[in-house]
Structures are given as structure tokens and as C-alpha cells.
Design an enzyme around this catalytic site. Structure first.
Site, PDB file in Angstrom:
ATOM      1  N   HIS A 289       1.145  -1.229  -0.324  1.00  0.00           N
ATOM      2  CA  HIS A 289      -0.477  -0.002   0.218  1.00  0.00           C
ATOM      3  C   HIS A 289       1.086   1.221  -0.023  1.00  0.00           C
ATOM      4  O   HIS A 289       1.406   1.541   0.496  1.00  0.00           O
ATOM      5  CB  HIS A 289      -0.960  -0.044   1.037  1.00  0.00           C
ATOM      6  CG  HIS A 289      -1.572   0.966   1.454  1.00  0.00           C
ATOM      7  ND1 HIS A 289      -2.551   1.443   0.181  1.00  0.00           N
ATOM      8  CD2 HIS A 289      -2.025   2.208   1.978  1.00  0.00           C
ATOM      9  CE1 HIS A 289      -3.488   2.230   0.834  1.00  0.00           C
ATOM     10  NE2 HIS A 289      -2.892   2.710   1.810  1.00  0.00           N
ATOM     11  N   ASN A 313      -3.023   9.035   4.519  1.00  0.00           N
ATOM     12  CA  ASN A 313      -3.246   7.806   3.302  1.00  0.00           C
ATOM     13  C   ASN A 313      -4.445   8.639   2.760  1.00  0.00           C
ATOM     14  O   ASN A 313      -4.267   9.729   3.045  1.00  0.00           O
ATOM     15  CB  ASN A 313      -3.884   6.748   5.068  1.00  0.00           C
ATOM     16  CG  ASN A 313      -4.042   4.865   4.060  1.00  0.00           C
ATOM     17  OD1 ASN A 313      -3.649   5.237   2.977  1.00  0.00           O
ATOM     18  ND2 ASN A 313      -4.554   4.259   4.770  1.00  0.00           N
TER      19      ASN A 313
END
Length: 346
Positions: A289, A313
């Protein structure tokens, strides 16, 4: 991604069947959650999704009970991804694959001569745009790349411009990126270099799909880069120096665990601040990620100093600490945070 969602739903229905009874005591909470996140389901899909949601909720409650007993350093919370299984979450959202053979690039090595501040937070200096939401699209790599480029543009111009992830999704396939099905920050930077620019979000808005053709407009060149710098692989010392000296840096982490998916931070218990730094035995160095390192710091936790990375994020402000996570720092490359770090150069 609609096809992928339909396929995942079919598998979910086959696996769940009608074996589990839904908890009527959670009816109001379920309806409230659906309303809050504007969730609608066709036919039999709702029961399947609610079963997943109830399982996730019970796991979150159990973890938080254990946290209140001192067994964990961070808390979890239900969020807008609560109707996804771990497998679905990883398939839909974690779209980074590590590269071991990189294209030619500069290498940022740690230096004993370079002294770094005890704490760095580029948000406070104006380098970081608001938290974004990638939706059900594995485009984390594009969000990580725009974040690093946004910091670079601010450093050079003093202007904070929100850059276009959709531009990267639609236009960098020839370099090996695969839209909502994954990609690489370094190849996003390479596209910007080869293309001679990247558009702003305003001109090229995000669609959370990868079915469009490239619509780059050279009249709106909002960012550029001349080279790519790779941070020495696995070196948190090099990553610290890069973040301190350069600005926001693209990183990749292992975000595959349930605990990462529903991370929320700490709480205040008995007037003591539990700082909510993420560390987990389920976090490996197999990164999947893309995120953005915007700083690092240190806090007092249980009477000792604990260092952490501040990572931005792309799962909206609902997730984590208003869209951020503080990840344990200096613990032998926890979650692989220093394994695939890079940044653009101008």
C-alpha cells in the site's frame, strides 16, 4: 472496479450462505452506519454485507476491550469500509507491488554528517494538501505520488496545488502502472518526467475508475520533475534524513491486516493520553500500500519515549487520525515503511 465488486459479492454470498443469524440488537447501528456512509445494497446483498459488518464490529469491540486493559497501544473504529472482508479490502484498495529492479534513479543514502531535527511535520509548513479518498480503486500509488509532487511544487513555488491522480491512472499505463489494479510511485514520477508535466485535480478530477483514455492538457502543467530519488532500501535512518531534508516522501507499507484497516488511534482513559502509535505483530515487510511520509515525532507512552512516522493515507478523513496514522519508528523497519521509499526531484 464494478465488475470486481460484483465478482467479490458473488464469492461472499457463496461462502456465507445463510448460516449466520444477524443480531437484531444491531439493527439501529446498522441502519445508522448505512445512512452515515450512504450505503445501498441490491436484494440479498444487504444480508451478506451486514454479516461482514457485524463480524468486523465484534472484532473491533474485542480489540478495544483489550486495549482498555493495556494489551494494545492503539484503538480501532468502524469506518466506511466496514462491509468489506479483509480479502476484499486488500484486493480493492491495496494497489502497490514492490519493485526490486528499479529503473535508473538517484540513490539517497544516509549520511553521518546530516543532522536531523527531533521532530518534523510538513503539514505545519504548508506542504500537504487535505486528505483524499481513493474509493474502491487500488490507486494508492497515484495518491502517494501526487502527495510527494505536491510537496515538491510547494517547496519550489510556495503554492499548494492539489494534483491529479486520475491523470496518472489514465496516462501512465505504458510505464507499467495498472490503474485501479495497482501501480508504482516511481513509475508515476517517471511518467511526469517523460510527459513534461502533470495536471491539477481541478482540471483533471478524480473518478475512482480506470476506464478512461488519457486527457492530459499541456496548458495546465501544474507539476513537473526532472529525476527520481530512491531512499536506501530498508534504512529508516535514510528515510528520516530524506523526510527532514526534502519534504514529504512516498513510502509503501504492509496494510493488509484487519488492525490497519480499522486503525483509529488512541483515546483518553483516566485522564491519561494513550497515544495510539500503530504497531502490530501481524505487520510484515511485504509492502502492498502506497502512503506519504509527511513527518516523524516522539511521544511518551507508558513512561518511555516512543518514536513514530506520520503517514498520510488516501482512505478519507474517516479513517485513522483524520486520515493519518502514526506508525512505530525505529523498530527494524516496521511494516516495511523504509523498503520502497522514493521522491521526485526538480
Amino acid at each position: 472496479m464494478l465488475g470486481a465488486m460484483a465478482m467479490l459479492l458473488g464469492l461472499l454470498l457463496a461462502l456465507l450462505g445463510c448460516t449466520a443469524a444477524l443480531d437484531p440488537a444491531l439493527e439501529e447501528a446498522w441502519e445508522g452506519w448505512k445512512s452515515l456512509h450512504a450505503k445501498e445494497y441490491p436484494g440479498e446483498a444487504e444480508a451478506a454485507r451486514r454479516e461482514v459488518w457485524e463480524k468486523n464490529l465484534r472484532r473491533i469491540q474485542q480489540h478495544n476491550l483489550e486495549e482498555s486493559q493495556g494489551q494494545h497501544a492503539f484503538r480501532l473504529a468502524m469506518n466506511h469500509y466496514g462491509d468489506l472482508t479483509d480479502e476484499e479490502f486488500n484486493q480493492l484498495l491495496n494497489g502497490f507491488t514492490p519493485m526490486w529492479q528499479e529503473e535508473p534513479a538517484l540513490l539517497f543514502q544516509p549520511s553521518v554528517a546530516l543532522k536531523t531535527p527531533a521532530q518534523v511535520d510538513w503539514r505545519a509548513k504548508g506542504y500537504v494538501t487535505p486528505v483524499k479518498n481513493q474509493g474502491h480503486c487500488g490507486s494508492c500509488w497515484a495518491f502517494s505520488a501526487t502527495g510527494a509532487l505536491e510537496g515538491l511544487v510547494f517547496n519550489r513555488t510556495g503554492k499548494l496545488v492539489v494534483l491529479s491522480e486520475q491523470n496518472l491512472i489514465d496516462c501512465s499505463r505504458k510505464l507499467g502502472n495498472n490503474g485501479c489494479h495497482g501501480g508504482y510511485m516511481t513509475r508515476a514520477f517517471q511518467y511526469v518526467h517523460d510527459n513534461g508535466g502533470l495536471n491539477s485535480e481541478h482540471i483533471y478530477p478524480y473518478m475512482a475508475t480506470d476506464t478512461s483514455s488519457c486527457r492530459y492538457d499541456p496548458r495546465d502543467r501544474a507539476a513537473n520533475c526532472s529525476a527520481i530519488s530512491l531512499v536506501a532500501q530498508g534504512s529508516e535512518a535514510a528515510l528520516e534524513q530524506a523526510v527532514a531534508a526534502v519534504g514529504p516522501v512516498s513510502v509503501a507499507v504492509d496494510a493488509s491486516s484487519f488492525y490497519f484497516h480499522f486503525y483509529k488511534s488512541g483515546t483518553v482513559l483516566l485522564l491519561m493520553a494513550w497515544m495510539g502509535i500503530f504497531s502490530s505483530m501481524f505487520c510484515s515487510q511485504r509492502v502492498n500500500h502506497g502512503m506519504l511520509a509527511v513527518g516523524y515525532g516522539m511521544s511518551q507512552e507508558h513512561g518511555r519515549n516512543v518514536s513514530y512516522w506520520i503517514l498520510k493515507n488516501s482512505w478519507s478523513e474517516v479513517w485513522g487520525e483524520q486520515g493519518y496514522i502514526r506508525l512505530l519508528k525505529g523498530a527494524d523497519n516496521h511494516c516495511g515503511v523504509a523498503s520502497q521509499a522514493s521522491f521526485p526531484v526538480l
